[in-house]
Design an enzyme around this catalytic site. Structure first.
Site, mmCIF file in Angstrom:
data_model
loop_
_atom_site.group_PDB
_atom_site.id
_atom_site.type_symbol
_atom_site.label_atom_id
_atom_site.label_comp_id
_atom_site.label_asym_id
_atom_site.label_seq_id
_atom_site.Cartn_x
_atom_site.Cartn_y
_atom_site.Cartn_z
ATOM 1 N N SER A 117 48.725 39.773 -40.154
ATOM 2 C CA SER A 117 48.358 40.303 -41.185
ATOM 3 C C SER A 117 49.351 41.438 -41.605
ATOM 4 O O SER A 117 49.618 42.443 -40.970
ATOM 5 C CB SER A 117 47.133 40.864 -40.918
ATOM 6 N N ASP A 153 47.243 39.451 -47.663
ATOM 7 C CA ASP A 153 46.174 39.750 -48.043
ATOM 8 C C ASP A 153 46.450 40.346 -49.659
ATOM 9 O O ASP A 153 47.124 41.503 -49.802
ATOM 10 C CB ASP A 153 45.364 41.052 -47.386
ATOM 11 N N PHE A 163 38.819 46.199 -45.722
ATOM 12 C CA PHE A 163 39.653 47.124 -44.911
ATOM 13 C C PHE A 163 39.869 46.473 -43.521
ATOM 14 O O PHE A 163 39.126 45.847 -43.037
ATOM 15 C CB PHE A 163 38.854 48.401 -44.784
ATOM 16 N N GLY A 168 40.405 46.960 -39.194
ATOM 17 C CA GLY A 168 39.895 47.978 -38.465
ATOM 18 C C GLY A 168 38.141 47.918 -38.112
ATOM 19 O O GLY A 168 37.711 48.796 -37.543
ATOM 20 N N ASP A 206 39.897 35.349 -39.643
ATOM 21 C CA ASP A 206 40.219 36.799 -40.212
ATOM 22 C C ASP A 206 39.374 37.846 -39.947
ATOM 23 O O ASP A 206 38.310 37.721 -40.349
ATOM 24 C CB ASP A 206 40.514 36.487 -41.689
ATOM 25 N N SER A 222 44.037 45.781 -34.472
ATOM 26 C CA SER A 222 43.488 45.822 -33.202
ATOM 27 C C SER A 222 44.159 44.549 -32.259
ATOM 28 O O SER A 222 44.266 44.771 -30.918
ATOM 29 C CB SER A 222 42.115 45.660 -33.144
#
Length: 227
Positions: A8, A34, A143, A145, A175, A199
């Site tokens: 991403s 995105d 968003f 996280g 995703d 992450s």
């Protein structure tokens, strides 16, 4: 099917784009773009112009995730910018989904579709035979996280079962929150492609090559499968 990893790019360091893409080209299978319009979800991220810049140096394909209220406004621009695959949200194309999917194919791109966590798989059951990639969100759109929504594991397993029972060919892409804590559950449920963000990749180390190595080691440790 060998697991694949798409990065991403909204999570990358925008002050170091060229160097990071050089490293990612050597370690990953593709790039996840995105595109948000600030309306369908309350954020604005990447754009076709950003894609054009990346296409000048990236060697791996770009898949586009259209988090936009009117996805047809974006298809031609994304295809011209170098998209290999385009995925609108199923929730945005219900009134003209077959025209939209045909338009993506006619633009020379693979056809994808994306489902929000609360949208059942039955919502797009009547055209699963026409797509190349089914993206299942494990977080709400907008968003990076966010915490993993465990209820999606059943949806992944259902998508795999339907594919096998009907002889369909779509890949199952995940995703949201793909990382050490979720790799095993996602893989065992039936995931084929893992989208890596903060992450799962970029937060693992300040050195991106080291972060890539750590991600691969974590995936193999959790699943027993070598990336």
């Amino acid at each position: 099917m060998k697991p694949e990893f798409s990065v991403s790019l909204m999570c990358m360091d925008f002050l170091d784009i060229k160097h990071q893409i050089e490293i990612l080209d050597q370690n990953m299978d593709g790039y996840h773009i995105d595109i948000m319009d600030g309306h369908y979800c309350k954020n604005i991220t990447l754009s076709p112009d950003f894609m054009k810049a990346c296409a000048r140096m990236a060697k791996k394909p770009m898949d586009v995730h259209l988090m936009t209220t009117n996805p047809n406004d974006w298809i031609d621009a994304c295809a011209a910018a170098g998209a290999a695959m385009i995925s609108p949200h199923a929730e945005t194309i219900n009134t003209d989904c077959f025209r939209t999917l045909n338009r993506i194919r006619d633009a020379g791109c693979q056809v994808g579709v994306t489902l929000n966590p609360a949208t059942p798989l039955s919502y797009c059951k009547h055209y699963l035979n026409r797509i190349d990639v089914l993206t299942l969100m494990t977080v709400d759109v907008g968003f990076a996280g966010q915490p993993f929504i465990t209820e999606i594991l059943d949806k992944i397993a259902e998508a795999k079962r339907l594919r096998e029972e009907n002889g369909w060919h779509y890949k199952i892409m995940i995703d949201g929150s793909c990382n050490k804590k979720t790799f095993k559950r996602l893989y065992e449920a039936g995931a084929d492609v893992f989208i890596l963000g903060s992450s799962g990749l970029f937060s693992l180390d300040v050195d991106l090559q080291t972060a890539c190595d750590k991600m691969k080691a974590q995936f193999e440790e959790e699943t027993g499968v070598k990336p």
